[in-house]
Design a protein around this motif. Structure first.
Motif, PDB file in Angstrom:
ATOM      1  N   ARG A  95       0.014  10.045   9.847  1.00  0.00           N
ATOM      2  CA  ARG A  95       1.254  10.307   9.946  1.00  0.00           C
ATOM      3  C   ARG A  95       1.995  10.303   8.662  1.00  0.00           C
ATOM      4  N   TRP A 120       2.099   8.684   5.727  1.00  0.00           N
ATOM      5  CA  TRP A 120       2.510   7.621   5.077  1.00  0.00           C
ATOM      6  C   TRP A 120       1.620   6.938   3.890  1.00  0.00           C
ATOM      7  N   PRO A 179       8.127   4.052  -1.203  1.00  0.00           N
ATOM      8  CA  PRO A 179       9.397   4.085  -0.462  1.00  0.00           C
ATOM      9  C   PRO A 179      10.644   4.686  -1.123  1.00  0.00           C
ATOM     10  N   ASP A 201      13.577   5.407   1.245  1.00  0.00           N
ATOM     11  CA  ASP A 201      14.605   5.062   1.781  1.00  0.00           C
ATOM     12  C   ASP A 201      14.523   3.921   2.498  1.00  0.00           C
ATOM     13  N   VAL A 202      15.252   3.318   3.452  1.00  0.00           N
ATOM     14  CA  VAL A 202      15.210   2.186   3.869  1.00  0.00           C
ATOM     15  C   VAL A 202      14.259   2.299   5.296  1.00  0.00           C
ATOM     16  N   GLU A 203      14.142   3.570   5.886  1.00  0.00           N
ATOM     17  CA  GLU A 203      13.136   3.835   6.882  1.00  0.00           C
ATOM     18  C   GLU A 203      11.693   3.722   6.113  1.00  0.00           C
ATOM     19  N   GLU A 204      11.366   4.251   5.027  1.00  0.00           N
ATOM     20  CA  GLU A 204      10.184   4.108   4.502  1.00  0.00           C
ATOM     21  C   GLU A 204       9.860   2.910   3.915  1.00  0.00           C
ATOM     22  N   ALA A 256      10.664   0.121   5.457  1.00  0.00           N
ATOM     23  CA  ALA A 256      10.266  -0.479   6.739  1.00  0.00           C
ATOM     24  C   ALA A 256       9.007  -0.400   7.159  1.00  0.00           C
ATOM     25  N   ILE A 257       8.447   1.229   6.973  1.00  0.00           N
ATOM     26  CA  ILE A 257       7.101   1.239   7.106  1.00  0.00           C
ATOM     27  C   ILE A 257       6.048   0.721   6.257  1.00  0.00           C
ATOM     28  N   CYS A 258       6.796   0.673   4.752  1.00  0.00           N
ATOM     29  CA  CYS A 258       5.977   0.098   3.911  1.00  0.00           C
ATOM     30  C   CYS A 258       5.661  -1.401   4.477  1.00  0.00           C
TER      31      CYS A 258
END
Length: 91
Positions: A43, A45, A67, A69-72, A74-76
């Motif tokens: 993916r 990441w 990360p 941004d906020v989306e990255e 969250a993935i982290c």
């Protein structure tokens, strides 16, 4: 680079260490279950830790991108949690 060339075991992730964060050059190393590591790599990441192919790091050790941004973030957080829970099963 100097630590990777040494015989100092503190340079590598140990059995009880599930993550390492280096602040000098923002880098996050995580030990994940093989399936989770594969998904994170596919993916985009994370990438496999280069010492893993030489048998110097546990299987499933990945470098997670810092990360942006906020989306990255969250993935982290999800990957960090997976690494923590995976590490707890080693006990």
């Amino acid at each position: 680079m100097e630590m990777a060339a040494s015989n100092d075991p503190s340079a590598f992730i140990t059995d009880r260490e599930f993550a390492r964060i280096l602040l000098g050059a923002p880098t996050i190393y995580l030990v994940l279950p093989i399936v989770s590591a594969y998904r994170a790599i596919v993916r985009g990441w994370a990438e496999p830790h280069y010492l893993g192919s030489q048998g110097l790091m546990p299987a499933g050790t990945v470098v997670v991108y810092t990360p942006k941004d906020v989306e990255e973030l969250a993935i982290c957080a999800v990957l960090f949690s997976a690494s923590y829970h995976f590490g707890r099963k080693i006990d």
